[in-house]
Design an enzyme around this catalytic site. Structure first.
Site, PDB file in Angstrom:
ATOM      1  N   CYS A 288       5.743 195.736  14.494  1.00 30.69           N
ATOM      2  CA  CYS A 288       5.848 195.761  13.032  1.00 30.69           C
ATOM      3  C   CYS A 288       6.416 197.109  12.584  1.00 30.69           C
ATOM      4  O   CYS A 288       5.969 198.150  13.045  1.00 30.69           O
ATOM      5  CB  CYS A 288       4.472 195.636  12.377  1.00 30.69           C
TER       6      CYS A 288
ATOM      7  N   CYS B  84       0.530 196.307  10.170  1.00 31.48           N
ATOM      8  CA  CYS B  84       0.222 196.177  11.592  1.00 31.48           C
ATOM      9  C   CYS B  84      -1.251 196.552  11.841  1.00 31.48           C
ATOM     10  O   CYS B  84      -1.985 195.823  12.514  1.00 31.48           O
ATOM     11  CB  CYS B  84       1.147 197.057  12.411  1.00 31.48           C
TER      12      CYS B  84
ATOM     13  N   GLY C 117      19.345 195.592 -13.390  1.00 31.48           N
ATOM     14  CA  GLY C 117      20.437 195.805 -12.439  1.00 31.48           C
ATOM     15  C   GLY C 117      21.487 196.801 -12.892  1.00 31.48           C
ATOM     16  O   GLY C 117      22.353 197.192 -12.115  1.00 31.48           O
TER      17      GLY C 117
ATOM     18  N   CYS D 142       0.121 193.947  17.281  1.00 31.46           N
ATOM     19  CA  CYS D 142      -0.876 193.174  16.533  1.00 31.46           C
ATOM     20  C   CYS D 142      -0.682 191.669  16.673  1.00 31.46           C
ATOM     21  O   CYS D 142      -1.513 190.892  16.229  1.00 31.46           O
ATOM     22  CB  CYS D 142      -0.846 193.554  15.053  1.00 31.46           C
TER      23      CYS D 142
ATOM     24  N   CYS E 135       4.708 190.663  17.196  1.00 27.17           N
ATOM     25  CA  CYS E 135       4.555 192.113  17.284  1.00 27.17           C
ATOM     26  C   CYS E 135       3.778 192.435  18.559  1.00 27.17           C
ATOM     27  O   CYS E 135       2.731 191.838  18.817  1.00 27.17           O
ATOM     28  CB  CYS E 135       3.822 192.629  16.064  1.00 27.17           C
TER      29      CYS E 135
HETATM   30 ZN   LIG Z   1       2.163 194.561  14.237  1.00 24.49          ZN
END
Ligand SMILES: [Zn+2]
Ligand SMILES: Nc1ncnc2c1ncn2[C@@H]1O[C@H](COP(=O)(O)OP(=O)(O)O)[C@@H](O)[C@H]1O
Ligand SMILES: [Mg+2]
Ligand SMILES: [Zn+2]
Lengths: 299, 276
Positions: free
Chosen positions: A279, A285, A39, A258, A255
């Protein structure tokens, strides 16, 4: 990048990976330091690249310093492999790293350079994710002086950042930060995890893959090493919330392409005037779509 | 009882110090500017001790070095030399030997400061409650509900309308701003509080109510305080013991009643006489 650009004929004058060996060595040393101090924004001598700073030169320098002929590289921009930016960076790597393969598949990549997303497909120990960072320091919003910010980081003094979150809750009843959510790494340094959505922040926590962050303009490299805590800054009684993509009646939106209900969705404005959700990770996807088609074909 | 704070030889010089700085400044030279090198001797050889729960007054005209004393103790500026020991429950902290992280810890957890200018003590770009929240967050209170509750308790205690806790203190009256500063300073129940001209410039009635509040707090929480003022009335009301400063030096110190009854130094005599 000019699509017709070709390297000069005398290619011998260019090192593998464009950067000269001294530059690569310096960046590798800085990467090791960044991994050793999770970090911590490690300063480095960001090189001039043949593209404007702000186009992912920080992420690209990480990639070029690490890549070898055996690597398979994937480049994404907002989850997509074929946005102009991703295509340009991928082409640049292809031009300057002879022998390196490129891929659009998350699972097949050994090295992934990304802007604004962590892939949906879980990463493995043998993979490295290089994130492009525009603004590395989460404290800039509360402290303009870099010298004072360094002291605050050193002392783990993040009360003023939390006060910002308090003010958000007072004004809006929720924390309104959508991207670049301040995240505490290994119990000490708070990082700006680059403009990934909140949805992706939990993916940094105890990840199997090494996550590196490169800010070219601000000349900083930092890391979330594998199996390291990465916790979004929150109050004890207000849990961290990610985007949930619920419809008005509380159902998870799938989505439109898909049908996945477990991915980060982009909101698209349709030409017909409506909206659709899809997506943002195109590789994911495509894979879901292919799997769905397979199921249909072989019942 | 052991003192909560012991200060020895506290000195703050602005400029490139020369060997004559201390010899050629002070009340007897009627200046705090060194004639040899031009440095400003803001405070020199200030020594005193403070008991737990005691209110000590520092009185003197403008420029005499009062704020310098509390600002160095609160780590707003470093002294040129001197020593100050703060005694917590069990430990003694040699204040000017601590590193900056240790100093910040004490400042956030064990000390409180109320400035004459609310601009210095408050962040006007966040709400009144947020100002208090910041101090609670510095003390690792990380529960939003508890922070809200504690902030509204503190504002209620200092007579700031809780209904206004989500507003910026910028639009508050001067008296209200001082109350928010006091609430913020008290957030961590510090055993030591610095108050620098907190009522200067306020209406008399507003002043009286804030002074009452300070006394009540001292009774309730047994907070030790250093009250800086050029106002004899404030000293008379609050301080059990008093230092009188002039040109960076302490010229007289003792029980407030004695100083006001029977001032020894000509300057103090003049001060007391002028307010009779
Ligand atoms: Zn998708
Ligand atoms: N940063 C500084 N640089 C130079 N002189 C200063 C500085 N701060 C304070 N002084 C001088 O130090 C003296 C004491 O100041 P101060 O402690 O603020 O006095 P008081 O609070 O009694 O009015 C004054 O002469 C003031 O002008
Ligand atoms: Mg003053
Ligand atoms: Zn001098």
């Amino acid at each position: 990048m000019n699509p017709n650009y070709k390297l000069p004929a005398a290619q011998d004058s260019y090192s593998f990976g464009f950067l000269d060996e001294f530059a690569k060595r310096e960046i590798r040393r800085v990467i090791l330091k960044a991994i050793s101090i999770p970090g911590y924004q490690t300063p480095y001598a960001s090189r001039e690249m043949p593209m404007g700073r702000g186009f992912g030169t920080g992420g690209l320098q990480l990639t070029l310093a690490m890549i070898g002929p055996d690597d398979t590289l994937k480049v994404i921009d907002q989850g997509s492999d074929d946005s102009v930016n991703a295509v340009n960076l991928r082409k640049f790597a292809e031009l300057t790293c002879p022998g390196v393969s490129t891929t659009e598949s998350t699972a097949d990549a050994s090295l992934i350079q990304t802007r604004h997303r962590v892939p949906e497909t879980a990463l493995r120990e043998d993979q490295v994710l290089n994130l492009q960072v525009p603004y590395p320091d989460p404290l800039v919003i509360v402290e303009p002086s870099e010298a004072r910010r360094k002291v605050m980081h050193g002392e783990g003094d993040y009360a003023r950042l939390l006060t910002k979150l308090y003010e958000d809750l007072v004004q809006f009843d929720e924390i309104t930060i959508s991207h670049r959510y301040p995240t505490r790494v290994n119990g000490h340094y708070v990082i700006d995890p680059s403009p990934i959505p909140r949805y992706d922040v939990p993916r940094l926590h105890q990840a199997k893959a090494l996550m590196l962050f490169g800010a070219g303009r601000e000349k900083k490299i930092y890391a979330v090493p594998p199996y390291t805590d990465a916790e979004p800054l929150v109050f004890d009684d207000i849990p961290f919330r990610t985007e949930n993509f619920h419809t008005a009646d509380g159902k998870r939106r799938p989505c439109a392409r898909c049908g996945a209900t477990d991915s980060f969705l982009d909101e698209l404005n349709l030409e017909t005037g409506g909206k659709a959700w899809q997506c943002s990770d195109t590789d994911y996807c495509n894979r879901q779509l292919a799997a769905a088609n397979d199921r249909e074909v072989t019942p | 009882m052991k003192p909560i704070l012991e200060v020895q030889g506290l000195t703050r010089i602005h400029g490139t110090e020369c060997p004559s700085c201390l010899d050629m400044t002070g009340p007897e030279h009627n200046t705090n500017v060194c004639p040899a090198c031009g440095s400003i001797v803001a405070a020199a050889n200030v020594s005193f001790s403070l008991q737990p729960g005691e209110i000590l007054g520092i009185m003197g005209e403008s420029g005499s070095g009062k704020s310098t004393v509390v600002k160095t103790l609160y780590f707003d500026q470093a002294p040129t030399r001197g020593k100050a020991c703060f005694r917590d429950d069990t430990r003694t902290h040699d204040l000017f030997e601590l590193n900056s992280a240790e100093q910040r810890w004490l400042r956030n957890h064990r000390f409180g400061m109320v400035y004459q200018n609310p601009n210095l003590g408050l962040n006007f770009s966040i709400s009144a409650g947020g100002n208090i929240a910041e101090r609670l967050l510095m003390n690792d209170l990380n529960h939003y509900g508890d922070i809200r509750r504690r902030a509204s308790e503190l504002l209620t205690r200092t007579d700031v309308m809780v209904g206004r806790m989500d507003e910026s203190p910028r639009q508050f009256s001067g008296g209200m701003q001082q109350r928010v500063q006091i609430a913020k300073a008290l957030a961590t129940r510090p055993p030591l509080l610095f108050l620098d001209e907190v009522t200067t410039g306020l209406d008399l009635s507003v002043q009286a109510r804030i002074l009452d509040l300070i006394l009540e707090i001292q009774h309730e929480l047994d907070t030790a305080m250093i009250v800086v003022t050029h106002d004899l009335g404030v000293i008379r009301l609050l301080a059990s013991r008093t230092l009188v400063m002039k040109h960076g030096r302490v010229i007289e110190s003792g029980l407030t009643d004695q100083i006001l009854e029977d001032p020894q130094h000509a300057y103090t005599q003049q001060l007391v006489a002028s307010t009779l």
